[in-house]
Design a protein around this motif. Structure first.
Motif, PDB file in Angstrom:
ATOM      1  N   PRO A 193       0.809  -1.225   0.000  1.00  0.00           N
ATOM      2  CA  PRO A 193       0.000   0.000   0.000  1.00  0.00           C
ATOM      3  C   PRO A 193       0.839   1.272   0.000  1.00  0.00           C
ATOM      4  CG  PRO A 193      -0.174  -1.128   2.117  1.00  0.00           C
ATOM      5  CD  PRO A 193       0.495  -2.058   1.181  1.00  0.00           C
ATOM      6  N   LEU A 194       1.988   1.226   0.653  1.00  0.00           N
ATOM      7  CA  LEU A 194       2.861   2.413   0.635  1.00  0.00           C
ATOM      8  C   LEU A 194       3.318   2.710  -0.790  1.00  0.00           C
ATOM      9  CD1 LEU A 194       5.040   1.908   3.844  1.00  0.00           C
ATOM     10  CD2 LEU A 194       3.484   3.810   3.366  1.00  0.00           C
ATOM     11  N   ALA A 195       3.669   1.660  -1.532  1.00  0.00           N
ATOM     12  CA  ALA A 195       4.087   1.854  -2.922  1.00  0.00           C
ATOM     13  C   ALA A 195       2.935   2.421  -3.755  1.00  0.00           C
ATOM     14  CB  ALA A 195       4.567   0.531  -3.506  1.00  0.00           C
ATOM     15  N   VAL A 196       1.713   1.892  -3.503  1.00  0.00           N
ATOM     16  CA  VAL A 196       0.537   2.378  -4.235  1.00  0.00           C
ATOM     17  C   VAL A 196       0.255   3.836  -3.892  1.00  0.00           C
ATOM     18  CG1 VAL A 196      -1.952   2.100  -4.517  1.00  0.00           C
ATOM     19  CG2 VAL A 196      -0.479   0.081  -4.419  1.00  0.00           C
ATOM     20  N   ILE A 197       0.365   4.164  -2.593  1.00  0.00           N
ATOM     21  CA  ILE A 197       0.120   5.544  -2.165  1.00  0.00           C
ATOM     22  C   ILE A 197       1.111   6.498  -2.824  1.00  0.00           C
ATOM     23  CG2 ILE A 197       0.261   7.099  -0.179  1.00  0.00           C
ATOM     24  CD1 ILE A 197      -0.923   4.812   1.511  1.00  0.00           C
ATOM     25  N   LEU A 198       2.380   6.111  -2.824  1.00  0.00           N
ATOM     26  CA  LEU A 198       3.403   6.961  -3.439  1.00  0.00           C
ATOM     27  C   LEU A 198       3.155   7.131  -4.940  1.00  0.00           C
ATOM     28  CD1 LEU A 198       6.614   5.637  -1.614  1.00  0.00           C
ATOM     29  CD2 LEU A 198       5.565   7.906  -1.363  1.00  0.00           C
ATOM     30  N   ALA A 199       2.803   6.018  -5.589  1.00  0.00           N
ATOM     31  CA  ALA A 199       2.546   6.087  -7.031  1.00  0.00           C
ATOM     32  C   ALA A 199       1.354   6.982  -7.330  1.00  0.00           C
ATOM     33  CB  ALA A 199       2.309   4.679  -7.573  1.00  0.00           C
ATOM     34  N   ASN A 200       0.279   6.835  -6.532  1.00  0.00           N
ATOM     35  CA  ASN A 200      -0.910   7.656  -6.756  1.00  0.00           C
ATOM     36  C   ASN A 200      -0.669   9.119  -6.406  1.00  0.00           C
ATOM     37  OD1 ASN A 200      -3.608   6.034  -7.428  1.00  0.00           O
ATOM     38  ND2 ASN A 200      -2.267   4.709  -6.224  1.00  0.00           N
ATOM     39  N   ALA A 201       0.174   9.336  -5.407  1.00  0.00           N
ATOM     40  CA  ALA A 201       0.513  10.724  -5.052  1.00  0.00           C
ATOM     41  C   ALA A 201       1.254  11.388  -6.200  1.00  0.00           C
ATOM     42  CB  ALA A 201       1.359  10.744  -3.782  1.00  0.00           C
ATOM     43  N   LEU A 204      -1.191  12.133  -8.842  1.00  0.00           N
ATOM     44  CA  LEU A 204      -2.031  13.266  -8.437  1.00  0.00           C
ATOM     45  C   LEU A 204      -1.343  14.591  -8.705  1.00  0.00           C
ATOM     46  CD1 LEU A 204      -4.781  13.847  -7.133  1.00  0.00           C
ATOM     47  CD2 LEU A 204      -3.644  13.869  -4.898  1.00  0.00           C
ATOM     48  N   GLU A 205      -0.018  14.604  -8.590  1.00  0.00           N
ATOM     49  CA  GLU A 205       0.738  15.819  -8.889  1.00  0.00           C
ATOM     50  C   GLU A 205       0.642  16.177 -10.368  1.00  0.00           C
ATOM     51  OE1 GLU A 205       4.683  15.117  -7.584  1.00  0.00           O
ATOM     52  OE2 GLU A 205       4.302  15.699  -5.511  1.00  0.00           O
ATOM     53  N   SER A 206       0.682  15.124 -11.194  1.00  0.00           N
ATOM     54  CA  SER A 206       0.633  15.389 -12.646  1.00  0.00           C
ATOM     55  C   SER A 206      -0.793  15.606 -13.147  1.00  0.00           C
ATOM     56  CB  SER A 206       1.286  14.234 -13.411  1.00  0.00           C
ATOM     57  OG  SER A 206       0.611  13.024 -13.121  1.00  0.00           O
ATOM     58  N   GLU A 210      -7.900  14.361 -11.156  1.00  0.00           N
ATOM     59  CA  GLU A 210      -8.347  12.964 -11.163  1.00  0.00           C
ATOM     60  C   GLU A 210      -8.575  12.483  -9.721  1.00  0.00           C
ATOM     61  OE1 GLU A 210      -9.158  10.723 -13.314  1.00  0.00           O
ATOM     62  OE2 GLU A 210      -8.810  11.907 -15.127  1.00  0.00           O
ATOM     63  N   LYS A 211      -9.848  12.275  -9.356  1.00  0.00           N
ATOM     64  CA  LYS A 211     -10.193  11.851  -7.995  1.00  0.00           C
ATOM     65  C   LYS A 211      -9.835  10.402  -7.710  1.00  0.00           C
ATOM     66  CE  LYS A 211     -13.875  15.042  -6.761  1.00  0.00           C
ATOM     67  NZ  LYS A 211     -15.264  15.152  -6.259  1.00  0.00           N
ATOM     68  N   LYS A 212      -9.680   9.613  -8.785  1.00  0.00           N
ATOM     69  CA  LYS A 212      -9.406   8.197  -8.552  1.00  0.00           C
ATOM     70  C   LYS A 212      -8.086   7.993  -7.804  1.00  0.00           C
ATOM     71  CE  LYS A 212      -7.241   7.282 -13.044  1.00  0.00           C
ATOM     72  NZ  LYS A 212      -7.301   6.428 -14.260  1.00  0.00           N
TER      73      LYS A 212
END
Length: 395
Positions: A193-201, A204-206, A210-212
Motif C-alpha cells: 500500500p505504501l508503494a501504491v500511495i506513493l505512485a498515486n501521489a 495526483l501531482e501530474s 483525477e479523484k481516482k
C-alpha cells in the motif's frame, strides 16, 4: 533460539542431576550414620557386659561386630586381651593398638568408616576395640553403588533433559516462527500500500483533477490503518492495558443489534442470515467488547462461507451459562488446526488471507475478549458446517 534451547537443557540437566546427587548423598549419609550408631551401640553393650562378666570365664557375647577388650593396670601396662567373639585374634596387633589408644588418652572414637580399621571405647583400666571391617565394607559398597547409579543416571538424565527441553522450547519456537512469518507478511502488506500511495501521489501531482488517485490513496491508507489498529489492540489486550467497563447488560439486545448491522454486508456477499436470540439474557460484560467479539466471528464466517448459503447466529441460556454460536456452511477446518486458529499470527490459508487483507489477528483478539470475560471459545465442524461457540458463565 539455539541459545534458549542450550540454556534450558543446561538448567534442566543441572537441576535433575543435582536432585539425583542429593538423594544419593542422603542415602550414603544415612548408611554411614546407621553403621556408626551400630558401632557405638556395640561399644556400650560390651562395656556393660564386660563389667558384669567374670573375666576368667572369657564368655563370648552375641554381636554383629568383631570386638575385643584389652585391660591394663594403673601404670598403663597391658594385663590381658579378651576376645568376646568366636574369631581368632592377633594379640600382638591388639596390644600395639591399645598402647596407641592409651597414649592418645581419648575416651571414645569411631574411626572414619571408609578408611579406619578400628573404633574404641577407653574405660578405666580397659579398652573396648571393635573391628570396622564389616561396617567399612557396607559404607564403601554403598558409595560404589551410588557412584555407579549416579553415572548411569547422568545418561538417563541427558536423554530426559533433551526430551523436556524440546517439549518446553517448542511453544516458544512456534511462537517465534509465527511472529517471524507475521512480520514478513505484515512488512509485505505495508510495503504494497505504501508503494501504491506513493505512485498515486505522483499521479495526483501530474493530474490534480483525477479523484481516482485520491480514492486509491484513501483505500490503501485504510488498509494499513486496519493492520496497525489490530496490532495495537492485540498488544494492549495481551498486556492487560486495555480498560474494560463491566456492568450488567442485556446481552440479547447487544447481539441482535450487532447482527442487524451485518445484514447489508451479508446480502452483498450473496449470503443469507438467520438468528435465534433468546430475549432478555443478562450478563456482566463490556458491551463494546461483546460487539467486537461478534463482529470478528461474523466477519470470519462471511469470508469462509459458500455462496448462497445461510449464516446463523444463536444466543441461548443453558443452566448457568450463556451460549453464543456463529454457524456457517463452508470448507471444514482440519482437526489439527482447530486449536491453532485462535493463536496470534496463525493463518491456515496464507495466500487467501493475504488477498483478503487478513493477518491472523481477528480470532486471537476474539480469544482475548472471551478470556477477559472468563469465558471459553471453541470451534467444531460437522457435515460441512463450522460452529464457533462462546460459553459465558453467568455466576
Amino acid at each position: 533460539m539455539k541459545r534458549l534451547r542450550n540454556k534450558t537443557f543446561l538448567l534442566l540437566f543441572t537441576i535433575i542431576s543435582l536432585f539425583t546427587f542429593i538423594l544419593l548423598l542422603i542415602f550414603n549419609v544415612l548408611t554411614y550414620s546407621r553403621e556408626k550408631e551400630k558401632i557405638l551401640t556395640n561399644l556400650n553393650r560390651i562395656s556393660s557386659a564386660h563389667n558384669s562378666f567374670d573375666l576368667v570365664l572369657n564368655r563370648p557375647i552375641l554381636l554383629d561386630s568383631i570386638a575385643y577388650v584389652v585391660t591394663y593396670d594403673i601404670n598403663r601396662n597391658i594385663i590381658s586381651v579378651i576376645n568376646y567373639t568366636d574369631k581368632e585374634v592377633d594379640k600382638d596387633k591388639l596390644v600395639k593398638l591399645a598402647r596407641i589408644i592409651i597414649k592418645e588418652n581419648k575416651e571414645v572414637k569411631v574411626g572414619n568408616l571408609y578408611f579406619n580399621n578400628y573404633s574404641y571405647l577407653n574405660n578405666q583400666n580397659s579398652i573396648i576395640i571393635i573391628d570396622n571391617s564389616e561396617s567399612k565394607k557396607i559404607v564403601r559398597s554403598s558409595f560404589v553403588q551410588s557412584f555407579i547409579i549416579f553415572v548411569l543416571s547422568l545418561v538417563i538424565i541427558l536423554y530426559i533433559s533433551a526430551v523436556l527441553t524440546k517439549w518446553l522450547v517448542k511453544p516458544v519456537i512456534d511462537s517465534f516462527e509465527k511472529q517471524k512469518d507475521f512480520i514478513c507478511d505484515a512488512s509485505h502488506e505495508l510495503k504494497t500500500p505504501l508503494a501504491v500511495i506513493l505512485a498515486n501521489a505522483e499521479m495526483l501531482e501530474s493530474e490534480p483533477n483525477e479523484k481516482k488517485w485520491l480514492n486509491n490513496i484513501k483505500s490503501e491508507s485504510e488498509r494499513m490503518s486496519k493492520l496497525v489498529t489490530d496490532l495495537l489492540e492485540l498488544s494492549r489486550m495481551e498486556n492487560n492495558s486495555t480498560k474494560m467497563y463491566f456492568k450488567d447488560e442485556n446481552i440479547s439486545k447487544i447481539i441482535l443489534k450487532t447482527v442487524l448491522t451485518f445484514e447489508s454486508l451479508i446480502y452483498e456477499n450473496n449470503l443469507k442470515i438467520d438468528y435465534d436470540i433468546k430475549e432478555d439474557l443478562k450478563l456482566k460484560c463490556d458491551a463494546e467488547r461483546i460487539k467486537q467479539l461478534l463482529t470478528i466471528l461474523i466477519d470470519n464466517a462471511i469470508k469462509h462461507s459458500y455462496k448462497n448459503s445461510t449464516l446463523r447466529v444463536n444466543l441461548y441460556k443453558e443452566k448457568d451459562n450463556i451460549i453464543l454460536e456463529v454457524i456457517n456452511r463452508g470448507d471444514e477446518i482440519p482437526k489439527s488446526e482447530r486449536t491453532k486458529i485462535f493463536e496470534r499470527f496463525y493463518k491456515a490459508d496464507k495466500s487467501r488471507n493475504r488477498n483478503d487483507n487478513r493477518y491472523g489477528l481477528g480470532l486471537a483478539i476474539a480469544t482475548n475478549i472471551v478470556n477477559s470475560h472468563n469465558g471459553k471459545i471453541s470451534v467444531d465442524c460437522k457435515s460441512g458446517y463450522t460452529t464457533f461457540t462462546v460459553n459465558f458463565k453467568t455466576n
